[in-house]
Design a protein around this motif. Structure first.
Motif, PDB file in Angstrom:
ATOM      1  N   ALA A 144       0.817  -1.215   0.000  1.00 46.14           N
ATOM      2  CA  ALA A 144       0.000   0.000   0.000  1.00 46.14           C
ATOM      3  C   ALA A 144       0.855   1.271   0.000  1.00 46.14           C
ATOM      4  O   ALA A 144       0.494   2.264  -0.627  1.00 46.14           O
ATOM      5  CB  ALA A 144      -0.938  -0.013   1.200  1.00 46.14           C
ATOM      6  N   SER A 145       2.000   1.238   0.675  1.00 42.68           N
ATOM      7  CA  SER A 145       2.832   2.438   0.790  1.00 42.68           C
ATOM      8  C   SER A 145       3.439   2.895  -0.535  1.00 42.68           C
ATOM      9  O   SER A 145       3.861   4.042  -0.652  1.00 42.68           O
ATOM     10  CB  SER A 145       3.951   2.197   1.806  1.00 42.68           C
ATOM     11  N   LEU A 146       3.467   2.045  -1.552  1.00 42.41           N
ATOM     12  CA  LEU A 146       4.046   2.419  -2.850  1.00 42.41           C
ATOM     13  C   LEU A 146       3.002   2.603  -3.945  1.00 42.41           C
ATOM     14  O   LEU A 146       3.338   3.008  -5.051  1.00 42.41           O
ATOM     15  CB  LEU A 146       5.063   1.363  -3.293  1.00 42.41           C
ATOM     16  N   ARG A 147       1.763   2.330  -3.644  1.00 35.38           N
ATOM     17  CA  ARG A 147       0.719   2.383  -4.679  1.00 35.38           C
ATOM     18  C   ARG A 147       0.394   3.792  -5.142  1.00 35.38           C
ATOM     19  O   ARG A 147      -0.105   3.977  -6.246  1.00 35.38           O
ATOM     20  CB  ARG A 147      -0.549   1.687  -4.174  1.00 35.38           C
ATOM     21  N   ARG A 148       0.681   4.783  -4.339  1.00 32.06           N
ATOM     22  CA  ARG A 148       0.367   6.162  -4.757  1.00 32.06           C
ATOM     23  C   ARG A 148       1.151   6.573  -5.996  1.00 32.06           C
ATOM     24  O   ARG A 148       0.757   7.471  -6.722  1.00 32.06           O
ATOM     25  CB  ARG A 148       0.604   7.138  -3.622  1.00 32.06           C
ATOM     26  N   TRP A 149       2.279   5.908  -6.254  1.00 28.99           N
ATOM     27  CA  TRP A 149       3.115   6.253  -7.401  1.00 28.99           C
ATOM     28  C   TRP A 149       2.627   5.603  -8.691  1.00 28.99           C
ATOM     29  O   TRP A 149       3.152   5.882  -9.767  1.00 28.99           O
ATOM     30  CB  TRP A 149       4.574   5.871  -7.139  1.00 28.99           C
ATOM     31  N   VAL A 150       1.588   4.741  -8.575  1.00 26.29           N
ATOM     32  CA  VAL A 150       1.041   4.054  -9.753  1.00 26.29           C
ATOM     33  C   VAL A 150      -0.489   4.110  -9.737  1.00 26.29           C
ATOM     34  O   VAL A 150      -1.162   3.145 -10.071  1.00 26.29           O
ATOM     35  CB  VAL A 150       1.552   2.599  -9.855  1.00 26.29           C
ATOM     36  N   SER A 151      -1.021   5.243  -9.333  1.00 30.26           N
ATOM     37  CA  SER A 151      -2.470   5.495  -9.326  1.00 30.26           C
ATOM     38  C   SER A 151      -3.245   4.469  -8.502  1.00 30.26           C
ATOM     39  O   SER A 151      -4.355   4.084  -8.852  1.00 30.26           O
ATOM     40  CB  SER A 151      -3.016   5.524 -10.756  1.00 30.26           C
ATOM     41  N   GLY A 152      -2.655   3.998  -7.414  1.00 32.82           N
ATOM     42  CA  GLY A 152      -3.349   3.106  -6.497  1.00 32.82           C
ATOM     43  C   GLY A 152      -3.394   1.647  -6.895  1.00 32.82           C
ATOM     44  O   GLY A 152      -3.999   0.832  -6.205  1.00 32.82           O
ATOM     45  N   ARG A 153      -2.742   1.282  -7.983  1.00 28.21           N
ATOM     46  CA  ARG A 153      -2.772  -0.121  -8.429  1.00 28.21           C
ATOM     47  C   ARG A 153      -1.955  -1.021  -7.500  1.00 28.21           C
ATOM     48  O   ARG A 153      -0.952  -0.600  -6.944  1.00 28.21           O
ATOM     49  CB  ARG A 153      -2.240  -0.239  -9.856  1.00 28.21           C
ATOM     50  N   THR A 154      -2.396  -2.261  -7.367  1.00 24.86           N
ATOM     51  CA  THR A 154      -1.677  -3.224  -6.533  1.00 24.86           C
ATOM     52  C   THR A 154      -0.584  -3.946  -7.310  1.00 24.86           C
ATOM     53  O   THR A 154       0.323  -4.503  -6.721  1.00 24.86           O
ATOM     54  CB  THR A 154      -2.635  -4.278  -5.944  1.00 24.86           C
ATOM     55  N   GLU A 155      -0.693  -3.939  -8.636  1.00 26.12           N
ATOM     56  CA  GLU A 155       0.285  -4.616  -9.490  1.00 26.12           C
ATOM     57  C   GLU A 155       0.675  -3.724 -10.660  1.00 26.12           C
ATOM     58  O   GLU A 155      -0.143  -2.961 -11.156  1.00 26.12           O
ATOM     59  CB  GLU A 155      -0.296  -5.895 -10.084  1.00 26.12           C
ATOM     60  N   VAL A 156       1.923  -3.890 -11.072  1.00 24.21           N
ATOM     61  CA  VAL A 156       2.417  -3.219 -12.273  1.00 24.21           C
ATOM     62  C   VAL A 156       3.086  -4.288 -13.127  1.00 24.21           C
ATOM     63  O   VAL A 156       3.932  -5.045 -12.633  1.00 24.21           O
ATOM     64  CB  VAL A 156       3.429  -2.104 -11.934  1.00 24.21           C
ATOM     65  N   LYS A 157       2.711  -4.354 -14.393  1.00 24.01           N
ATOM     66  CA  LYS A 157       3.284  -5.339 -15.310  1.00 24.01           C
ATOM     67  C   LYS A 157       4.226  -4.651 -16.287  1.00 24.01           C
ATOM     68  O   LYS A 157       3.899  -3.597 -16.833  1.00 24.01           O
ATOM     69  CB  LYS A 157       2.180  -6.052 -16.084  1.00 24.01           C
ATOM     70  N   VAL A 158       5.381  -5.268 -16.470  1.00 22.16           N
ATOM     71  CA  VAL A 158       6.359  -4.781 -17.448  1.00 22.16           C
ATOM     72  C   VAL A 158       6.965  -5.981 -18.166  1.00 22.16           C
ATOM     73  O   VAL A 158       6.878  -7.112 -17.695  1.00 22.16           O
ATOM     74  CB  VAL A 158       7.482  -3.933 -16.801  1.00 22.16           C
ATOM     75  N   PHE A 159       7.597  -5.724 -19.300  1.00 17.70           N
ATOM     76  CA  PHE A 159       8.344  -6.749 -20.004  1.00 17.70           C
ATOM     77  C   PHE A 159       9.818  -6.576 -19.655  1.00 17.70           C
ATOM     78  O   PHE A 159      10.353  -5.487 -19.769  1.00 17.70           O
ATOM     79  CB  PHE A 159       8.163  -6.639 -21.521  1.00 17.70           C
ATOM     80  N   ALA A 160      10.456  -7.659 -19.234  1.00 18.58           N
ATOM     81  CA  ALA A 160      11.903  -7.657 -19.008  1.00 18.58           C
ATOM     82  C   ALA A 160      12.546  -8.249 -20.256  1.00 18.58           C
ATOM     83  O   ALA A 160      12.069  -9.248 -20.793  1.00 18.58           O
ATOM     84  CB  ALA A 160      12.251  -8.480 -17.777  1.00 18.58           C
ATOM     85  N   ILE A 161      13.623  -7.629 -20.709  1.00 19.94           N
ATOM     86  CA  ILE A 161      14.283  -8.025 -21.948  1.00 19.94           C
ATOM     87  C   ILE A 161      15.723  -8.409 -21.651  1.00 19.94           C
ATOM     88  O   ILE A 161      16.439  -7.672 -20.966  1.00 19.94           O
ATOM     89  CB  ILE A 161      14.236  -6.880 -22.976  1.00 19.94           C
ATOM     90  N   GLY A 162      16.160  -9.544 -22.176  1.00 22.80           N
ATOM     91  CA  GLY A 162      17.542  -9.978 -22.012  1.00 22.80           C
ATOM     92  C   GLY A 162      18.495  -9.046 -22.739  1.00 22.80           C
ATOM     93  O   GLY A 162      18.128  -8.405 -23.723  1.00 22.80           O
ATOM     94  N   ALA A 163      19.729  -8.977 -22.275  1.00 21.56           N
ATOM     95  CA  ALA A 163      20.729  -8.089 -22.879  1.00 21.56           C
ATOM     96  C   ALA A 163      21.073  -8.506 -24.305  1.00 21.56           C
ATOM     97  O   ALA A 163      21.360  -7.670 -25.152  1.00 21.56           O
ATOM     98  CB  ALA A 163      21.986  -8.067 -22.019  1.00 21.56           C
TER      99      ALA A 163
END
Length: 102
Positions: free
Chosen positions: A14-33
């Motif tokens: 909860a303490s970090l959700r304010r930085w992502v509009s209150g969402r509980t999860e953030v999805k991203v794609f990780a790419i190999g070097a």
């Protein structure tokens, strides 16, 4: 030459959700070097910096390391014990972000 890619889900307290509009999860794609390197926790955080810079700067310090007061749990293990930012993420990895308890 295709680089390996995996979807990563950051599960936030909860303490970090304010930085992502209150969402509980953030999805991203990780790419190999490169085509022979798997996506890592560091590459997932690099992508998080592009999509959610205010959140990422609360997770990593000025040197790019995971902040001392933050734990990242991947596959049930603390990422620091798995190789930190160099930890190779499995496909569909969930990263639980936990602030230190005072």
């Amino acid at each position: 030459m295709t680089k390996p890619v995996t979807m990563v889900v950051f599960v936030l307290p909860a303490s970090l959700r304010r930085w992502v509009s209150g969402r509980t999860e953030v999805k991203v794609f990780a790419i190999g070097a490169d085509r022979d390197s798997p996506p890592t926790l560091g590459s997932a955080l690099d992508m998080l910096r592009r999509t959610h810079p205010m959140l990422e700067e609360r997770l990593r310090d000025d040197y790019g390391r995971i902040r001392r007061h933050i734990s990242m749990i991947v596959c049930g293990e603390n990422a620091r014990g798995l190789g930190g930012l160099d930890y190779a993420l499995p496909p569909g990895a969930e990263v639980y972000v936990l602030p230190a308890l005072a």
